[in-house]
Design a protein around this motif. Structure first.
Motif: not given
Lengths: 205, 205
Positions: A46, A31-37, A24, A55-56
């Motif tokens: 998540k 930055v365009g990838t969320s933990l949810q994705q 991803q 952390s991310k």
DNA sequence: ACGATAATTGACCGATCGGTCAGATCCTGC
DNA sequence: GCAGGATCTGACCGATCGGTCAATTATCGT
């Protein structure tokens, strides 16, 4: 603690998450990838992602550290070793191997490395690139610098862009994807060597 | 409506905003840039940004459309024109001019074009790249494709990475930034031509 | 001087972000 | 079978996101 190394085939959760995250990050950006994705794509929640990785940022670090460390040793060898043609040849081969072996991580680092300042592992990678650039530029003419820059950046981005623009089902890159990694490696080494090594009858500098 | 074209020197607000936005998009990424940041850097409020540009996406469109359109005509000419050596030479020169003339937009498009699917102007740019790749790849060997890919991607990324890794006060790129655009252009054209044109004594294909 | 329009702004909205936390559930050694 | 750590999850938090809107100020033709 689960007895690791006992079941070599069974995919560990943290590995699946890491693979998914790297995928991803490379395709839609950090930055365009969320933990949810990441969680959704990997089939977890998540919260589970944040259980395995603090952390991310930790996820990013785990994803690209191997590639960065490979780059560091490669640059280190090149910087200290003398710039003999033989050494150049070895470097070119190792460099292409790194590109092919760590495609996603390289893609991620190359395309987003500059906008990810502050993250230690990225800074290490940027520092390594600077060292490489310094070794190349010191005492070289502008055209020589360009030759090196175009060769290395070109090899890097030709692969990255190949994977980038020509998605999985794209008709254009059938030609490109139809080739094995060995074929790609050979062609890449050929072209880069063409630029950087004193080919028969042409002076490199 | 303010009488445009009367005061050619006075900076218009929408232009300042556009410049700032392009700068931010290129350095920290489109998704990584907030409207608030753009507003702050330009000295306006977020609402003012959205007054001049209907949305963040509209801002991006306005920022890179000129560069994309230049790319489109360039690719169009190359694709239809025959691949004579003279035509190739002209293309190389125009290509390098585009790189130098639209640095920020090229940077933005090259590094983030793939992750910005769905945005029309970006899709147009990607399509143009695909056409170019297609024209290059059709009936060429793998090594020939690589030569083209490395040359164009290398020229592109050598500039982009130069601006990327070596920030304004970096000691390394003094050498690079010390050169004028004319010098850069000449060196770039030299190296790319070296790869793509049948140099004296070497066959290009 | 005055009305119209352009330009600018703060308050506000719903959505989503990364991250915390307190449980539920699973697995395993004893 | 049971204690205890490893794993997994939903509910929740403050912050920030892109975007809307009504109101205010600046500008300008008349």
């Amino acid at each position: 603690m689960p007895t690791d190394a006992t079941l070599p085939s069974r995919a560990r959760a943290s590995d699946e998450l890491l693979r998914t995250a790297l995928e991803q990050f490379a395709t839609v950006g950090f930055v365009g990838t969320s933990l949810q994705q990441i969680a959704d794509h990997a089939g977890y929640s998540k919260s589970s992602v944040l259980y395995h990785y603090a952390s991310k940022e930790a996820l990013l670090e785990a994803a690209i550290t191997p590639a960065i460390e490979r780059l560091e040793v490669l640059v280190g060898e090149f910087a200290e070793g003398r710039r003999s043609d033989a050494a150049r040849g070895v470097f070119i081969g190792s460099f292409v191997d790194l590109l092919l072996g760590e495609r996603l991580a390289v893609h991620l680092f190359v395309n987003q490395g500059h906008s990810l300042g502050g993250i230690p592992i990225v800074e290490r990678g940027n520092a390594a690139v600077r060292v490489l650039a310094d070794a190349i530029c010191s005492g070289a003419t502008l055209v020589e610098q360009m030759r090196f820059g175009v060769a290395l950046a070109g090899a890097t981005y030709a692969l990255v862009a190949g994977a980038t623009f020509f998605g999985d089902e794209d008709p254009v890159n059938e030609t490109l994807n139809a080739h094995t990694d060995e074929e790609l490696r050979e062609a890449l080494v050929d072209v880069v060597s063409e630029l950087l090594l004193p080919a028969d009858g042409r002076q490199t500098r």
